[in-house]
Design a protein around this motif. Structure first.
Motif, PDB file in Angstrom:
ATOM      1  N   ALA A  27       0.832  -1.210   0.000  1.00 44.22           N
ATOM      2  CA  ALA A  27       0.000   0.000   0.000  1.00 44.22           C
ATOM      3  C   ALA A  27       0.863   1.255   0.000  1.00 44.22           C
ATOM      4  CB  ALA A  27      -0.909  -0.007   1.234  1.00 44.22           C
ATOM      5  N   ASN A  28       2.172   1.066   0.118  1.00 47.93           N
ATOM      6  CA  ASN A  28       3.102   2.186   0.151  1.00 47.93           C
ATOM      7  C   ASN A  28       3.548   2.520  -1.272  1.00 47.93           C
ATOM      8  OD1 ASN A  28       5.766   3.564   0.262  1.00 47.93           O
ATOM      9  ND2 ASN A  28       5.522   3.317   2.482  1.00 47.93           N
ATOM     10  N   ALA A  29       3.345   3.768  -1.691  1.00 47.21           N
ATOM     11  CA  ALA A  29       3.668   4.170  -3.065  1.00 47.21           C
ATOM     12  C   ALA A  29       5.158   4.015  -3.353  1.00 47.21           C
ATOM     13  CB  ALA A  29       3.239   5.616  -3.302  1.00 47.21           C
ATOM     14  N   ARG A  30       6.004   4.222  -2.352  1.00 48.73           N
ATOM     15  CA  ARG A  30       7.452   4.089  -2.564  1.00 48.73           C
ATOM     16  C   ARG A  30       7.814   2.638  -2.857  1.00 48.73           C
ATOM     17  NH1 ARG A  30      12.200   5.775   1.785  1.00 48.73           N
ATOM     18  NH2 ARG A  30      13.976   5.209   0.463  1.00 48.73           N
ATOM     19  N   ASP A  31       7.155   1.702  -2.166  1.00 50.48           N
ATOM     20  CA  ASP A  31       7.394   0.282  -2.424  1.00 50.48           C
ATOM     21  C   ASP A  31       6.983  -0.090  -3.844  1.00 50.48           C
ATOM     22  OD1 ASP A  31       8.474  -0.219   0.034  1.00 50.48           O
ATOM     23  OD2 ASP A  31       6.697  -1.198   0.880  1.00 50.48           O
ATOM     24  N   VAL A  32       5.832   0.407  -4.261  1.00 49.05           N
ATOM     25  CA  VAL A  32       5.337   0.097  -5.603  1.00 49.05           C
ATOM     26  C   VAL A  32       6.285   0.660  -6.668  1.00 49.05           C
ATOM     27  CG1 VAL A  32       3.448   0.439  -7.235  1.00 49.05           C
ATOM     28  CG2 VAL A  32       2.945  -0.004  -4.822  1.00 49.05           C
TER      29      VAL A  32
END
Length: 323
Positions: free
Chosen positions: A275-280
């Motif tokens: 759910a973390n944009a940085r992870d995606v």
């Protein structure tokens, strides 16, 4: 509804295999709770190493054993070479700095009698010559400090000398270490030791704010086979009759690449579902990295599967790649 993956747990399990092979592999066991601060810290460290490898493409440290003396004549000759025949400072394991031909002679005599007697010539290696290097543009003094801390960590208990060379393209430090420690144990570096040494040197450099990595070739999608020292010298002398391939091959190399790709796939899938944009976004970078690495990995079937998993229409990774 399927349960969301424990992203930090996946990062630790597969990140350890990618970045710490043979040193620290997480065994199969129930994953720690996400509230565990230690787990979160380890996962964040893996994220940083992933970003350094696939986004920043951080410089790789070089730690290489370039040879070693089998007697005091060879050891003293190497000390004269790295000290430029008395023109450069030589630092000892005690932190003392010496210079000059007479100083090299005194050091040689100290090594000769500082443990088992070392004759002028012998049949076994009595010293190892190590070189630690970074690419052009790295501050030489930081390379020297990191090399000093590396030696204090990895060569503790041994007599050694070190010299900084900053007059060439890449700043590097030469270290000559006495094989026998002060307690009588002998140094015998193997492949796993060299990888650990690379990790230690990179860690010391990062401590000074220098972007440095020590990942295996398979992890970073490379398959270069570097010639041994004897081959380089034989080629320079015109005595090398047979050249070997410039790329690694064989069952072990293929197995390493396959295992590395497997790790990247697991990590990429986990990050893509975050759910973390940085992870995606990081998952998207991993997908691009796999595409680029597939050419050198030469594993058509596995690469096809990687592309199918990462680029299925509508997936989070697919949307990142197509931007």
């Amino acid at each position: 509804m399927s349960q969301a993956p424990n992203i930090d747990g996946v990062l630790i399990q597969w990140g350890d295999r990618l970045f710490y092979p043979g040193n620290r592999v997480v065994k199969v066991k129930p994953q720690p709770r996400l509230s565990d601060g230690g787990m979160r810290q380890r996962a964040d460290a893996i994220r940083k190493r992933i970003e350094a490898t696939v986004v920043k493409r951080a410089p790789q440290v070089m730690v290489k054993v370039t040879g070693g003396g089998r007697g005091m004549l060879a050891i003293a000759a190497h000390c004269r070479y790295i000290g430029k025949n008395g023109r450069l400072d030589i630092e000892t394991e005690q932190g003392d700095t010496v210079r000059g031909k007479s100083a090299v002679h005194e050091l040689s005599e100290d090594w000769r009698y500082g443990g088992s007697l070392i004759g002028d010539e012998g049949y076994r290696r009595e010293a190892f010559n190590i070189m630690l290097s970074m690419p052009r543009g790295t501050d030489p003094l930081i390379v020297q400090r990191a090399a000093r801390e590396f030696a204090q960590t990895e060569l503790a208990g041994h007599k050694y000398v070190m010299v900084l060379h900053d007059h060439q393209a890449n700043p590097h430090v030469h270290i000559s270490v006495r094989a026998e420690s002060m307690s009588g144990r002998r140094l015998n570096p193997r492949k796993a030791d060299l990888q650990r040494w690379r990790e230690t040197f990179a860690e010391k450099l990062r401590g000074y704010g220098v972007e440095a990595e020590a990942t295996r070739q398979a992890t970073r999608g490379r398959s270069v086979s570097y010639p041994d020292l004897w081959q380089l010298k034989a080629n320079e002398a015109g005595r090398l009759r047979k050249t070997r391939s410039s790329t690694t091959s064989g069952d072990r190399a293929r197995a390493s690449r396959t295992e590395a790709l497997k790790g990247w796939l697991h990590i990429g899938r986990a990050l893509a579902g975050s759910a973390n944009a940085r992870d995606v976004k990081l998952a998207g970078s991993i997908a691009i990295f796999i595409q680029e690495a597939s050419a050198s990995w030469t594993m058509q079937k596995t690469t096809h599967e990687a592309g199918r998993d990462f680029q299925r229409p509508g997936s989070a990774v697919d949307s990142q790649i197509r931007r």
